[in-house]
Design an enzyme around this catalytic site. Structure first.
Site, PDB file in Angstrom:
ATOM      1  N   PHE B 302      -7.773   8.616 -54.719  1.00 37.85           N
ATOM      2  CA  PHE B 302      -6.587   7.836 -55.076  1.00 37.85           C
ATOM      3  C   PHE B 302      -5.694   7.651 -53.860  1.00 37.85           C
ATOM      4  CE2 PHE B 302      -6.922   8.326 -59.696  1.00 37.85           C
ATOM      5  CZ  PHE B 302      -7.699   9.470 -59.828  1.00 37.85           C
ATOM      6  N   ASP B 303      -5.087   6.513 -53.773  1.00 38.18           N
ATOM      7  CA  ASP B 303      -3.981   6.322 -52.841  1.00 38.18           C
ATOM      8  C   ASP B 303      -2.770   6.976 -53.495  1.00 38.18           C
ATOM      9  OD1 ASP B 303      -1.969   3.452 -51.910  1.00 38.18           O
ATOM     10  OD2 ASP B 303      -2.255   5.358 -50.874  1.00 38.18           O
ATOM     11  N   GLY B 304      -1.730   7.230 -52.733  1.00 43.24           N
ATOM     12  CA  GLY B 304      -0.565   7.905 -53.290  1.00 43.24           C
ATOM     13  C   GLY B 304       0.435   6.910 -53.875  1.00 43.24           C
ATOM     14  N   PHE B 419      -9.024   4.110 -55.476  1.00 43.00           N
ATOM     15  CA  PHE B 419      -7.978   3.229 -56.001  1.00 43.00           C
ATOM     16  C   PHE B 419      -6.880   3.035 -54.970  1.00 43.00           C
ATOM     17  CE2 PHE B 419      -9.479   3.071 -60.265  1.00 43.00           C
ATOM     18  CZ  PHE B 419     -10.061   4.297 -60.524  1.00 43.00           C
ATOM     19  N   ASP B 421      -3.418   0.219 -53.892  1.00 40.19           N
ATOM     20  CA  ASP B 421      -2.644  -0.936 -54.341  1.00 40.19           C
ATOM     21  C   ASP B 421      -2.626  -2.049 -53.309  1.00 40.19           C
ATOM     22  OD1 ASP B 421       0.669  -0.552 -53.196  1.00 40.19           O
ATOM     23  OD2 ASP B 421      -0.988   0.795 -52.719  1.00 40.19           O
TER      24      ASP B 421
END
Lengths: 221, 457
Positions: B302-304, B419, B421
């Site tokens: 995951f991205d943060g 993932f 954004d």
């Protein structure tokens, strides 16, 4: 093809009418149409009131029939009824046990664009269950006629939608149901395989007008 | 000139045999590389990057103390974004970015060599899809439901072209004609396979439990394509028993009815709709290059910001620049970040992980989660870690890249899905063979310019 309803469920009738209209648009000499017969079994319902209400809502009802509860099935058979629709579960069950295909009407909160007929796939893939439901034969022939009717329209913009729902089997059994229906000439528009998940949430989204299957199936789970 | 004094953490080196997952050299095995270099600010440093490799002495609190100590000793402001690090990667040392800025890998649970004999044999031995005991149709409220669309599970580009060029009737006719030809696997395929592997392990340990992954195929395809899809599912031995073919109407309502925890689609509009309804969702793209991923361990990265956390910090960065961003993060170190769209999914993964831990399988857990963030360990990273801790979420590995490119790191981790954004990172990851999914959430969407116009539709 004839259907019978004992209730003032206007949306179903309007959707049926729309199908008829579209069929006639395509082919003015079309003979495969829905013919709606309204049966009133409640002696308290006044015949004149029913007839005037019907015309008030602009519903084209082919025939009116006033029958007593005991004679209901006979009346249906005499009138060559292929599908009996009701909101009364007991009534529908009684009719179904005598071999006439019957279904419960779904609650329609908002008018829909098309007539949505839901088929229960579990019945289709269980060909040899014991005892064989009395209305099995009627169901198969009705679905074949329905398929013929559906075939008159294209994929999109059809006033008639066929929805297949399998409740208990996995994806394989749903595939079998799709193929069986196709072999009977009925192609399905939407398919949902629940594999044991609760039906309620999905059914409330699907908003079928009525559900065809073995015996009588409740639309509100 | 500020001298950075960092005492390397005294830890015992744990001998971890190399993972047979296809990595040439896994990140945790890196020996501390000493490099002397002058960074942009002209400071010669002789610092070892801190890499923590011992399981027993690493705890989340140690990570915090480590990061906190670094932030206190560090007096320089960090240079801007990713450009100083371009040189590091160009030098070819892709395993470790050794620069004067440190990266902290918080390893709570280093991967251990997997027993190839046991679990994976059971998985491949399941060719006949026999029901061996265990729950196979869990109730949606108990299971972690992952909804995938047919276009990400399988490759349907050819059919898409037929649809776009010749219309829906011809498209359906084509599909029916090719009904017995299964589709090829799509970008979500390895991810779904990995979910099934985890399920097999869960069923072994908890045969009566319904807390499993439940994969539902949700497509707005017409039911005419149904038979081909079912044939394909059977051909690839996938365990997908539930599906919705909505024949053209929006699948979003059905996602809610299935209590979907994650929705993967090729259509960005549907993903946005799902996010607006509070369902974790991401858009997936087909990549030409795909690196091999583990068949025995599910890895999710995951991205943060704007994925696990809200985009509030991203907004500050975009509006006021990096310095203000650092200042803001430092001032608000103890304020929790707000949650982002994928937080719920990480939570669901964590719950399943705990089931393995409860049976003493922490070292052999078939689920591994990663945080891969552009935040920097010493400063802005602390807030992220504190937030995760306050939420009670455990993440196995946290990689604070301080702006370095994510592609090479992801290539080392080999997640089944990543993932992010920002399309920039998604494309960067895809170029290096990682399956990346775009989460169209937050302020970054206004700045998103995908390099390939009309990448997928």
């Amino acid at each position: 093809m004839e259907m019978v309803s004992t209730v003032q469920n206007t949306d179903v009738k309007q959707s049926l009418q729309k199908v008829n209209e579209r069929l006639l648009e395509k082919n003015p000499a079309e003979s495969l149409l829905f013919d709606v017969v309204l049966i009133a079994t409640d002696s308290q319902q006044q015949s004149s009131r029913i007839i005037s209400s019907t015309s008030h809502y602009g519903l084209e009802v082919g025939r009116f029939c006033f029958s007593s509860r005991e004679d209901l099935v006979e009346t249906l058979v005499v009138n060559n009824v292929q599908l009996f629709l009701s909101t009364d579960r007991d009534e529908a069950l009684q009719v179904s046990q005598k071999g006439v295909l019957s279904a419960l009407l779904g609650r329609q909160e908002a008018p829909s664009e098309s007539l949505r007929v839901m088929l229960c796939g579990d019945a289709i893939v269980r060909p040899d269950c014991d005892p064989v439901p009395a209305s099995r034969g009627a169901a198969q022939s009705f679905s074949a006629r329905l398929g013929e009717m559906r075939g008159r329209f294209g994929v999109s913009g059809s006033p008639l939608s066929i929805v297949l729902v399998t409740s208990s089997g996995g994806s394989k059994s749903c595939g079998v149901a799709l193929q069986t229906l196709r072999s009977r000439g009925l192609s399905v528009d939407e398919a949902y395989c629940l594999a044991g998940a609760p039906r309620g949430p999905i059914l409330s989204l699907l908003r079928p007008h009525f559900l065809l299957g073995d015996g009588v199936i409740d639309l509100e789970d | 000139m500020v001298k950075m004094s960092l005492d390397p953490v005294q830890v015992k080196e744990l001998n971890v045999s190399p993972s047979p997952n296809g990595d040439s050299r896994a990140s945790w095995e890196e020996e501390e590389v000493e490099e002397e270099e002058e960074d942009r600010l002209g400071i010669a440093t002789k610092t070892k990057p801190v890499s923590v490799t011992d399981l027993s002495s690493v705890s989340p609190s140690l990570c915090f103390r480590l990061a906190a100590r670094m932030s206190r000793t560090q007096k320089l402001s960090l240079p801007d974004s990713r450009f100083p690090f371009q040189e590091a990667s160009d030098r070819g040392s892709s395993e470790l970015f050794t620069t004067s800025l440190f990266k902290v890998w918080c390893l709570r649970c280093p991967p251990v060599a997997h027993q190839w004999g046991g679990a994976s044999d059971k998985v491949t031995g399941r060719r006949a899809r026999k029901v061996e005991g265990g729950v196979f149709f869990p109730k949606p409220e108990n299971a972690v439901t992952v909804a995938v669309s047919s276009r990400v599970l399988f490759r349907t580009e050819l059919e898409q072209r037929v649809f776009e060029q010749k219309g829906v009737e011809e498209y359906l006719r084509y599909q029916i004609e090719h009904e017995n030809e299964p589709f090829a696997p799509g970008p979500a395929f390895p991810f779904v396979k990995a979910l099934e592997t985890v399920n097999a392990r869960l069923r072994e340990l908890y045969p009566q439990s319904e807390e499993l992954f439940d994969i539902v195929l949700v497509t707005y395809n017409h039911a005419h394509v149904g038979i081909r899809l079912i044939n394909t599912i059977n051909h690839h031995n996938l365990f997908i028993e539930r599906f919705c073919m909505t024949g053209g109407s929006s699948p979003i309502g059905y996602l809610k009815a299935w209590q979907t925890n994650l929705y993967l689609s090729a259509d960005a509009d549907k993903v946005r709709e799902a996010l607006a309804e509070g369902i974790a969702a991401a858009t997936m793209f087909m990549t030409e290059k795909l690196t091999e991923v583990s068949e025995s361990q599910l890895r999710v990265a995951f991205d943060g910001d704007a994925v696990l956390f809200s985009d509030e910090s991203e907004r500050i960065f975009k509006a006021h620049g990096l310095d203000k961003f650092f200042q803001h993060e430092q001032d608000n170190e103890d304020t929790l970040l707000d949650h982002g769209p994928l937080k719920g999914f990480l939570e669901a993964l964590g719950k399943l992980q705990k089931k393995f831990y409860a049976k003493g399988q922490r070292l052999d857990c078939p689920i591994r989660t990663y945080l891969v963030t552009a935040r920097s360990a010493a400063s802005s990273g602390i807030r992220a870690l504190k937030t995760l801790r306050a939420w009670g979420l455990e993440i196995d590995e946290a990689l604070f890249l301080a702006g370095a490119p994510k592609g090479p790191m992801l290539e080392k981790i080999r997640p089944h899905i990543y993932f992010d954004d920002q399309m920039f990172h998604v494309e960067g990851a895809a170029e290096m063979g990682t399956v990346a999914a775009h989460v169209p959430y937050g302020v970054a969407q206004k700045h998103n310019q995908p390099q390939k116009p009309g990448a997928r539709k």
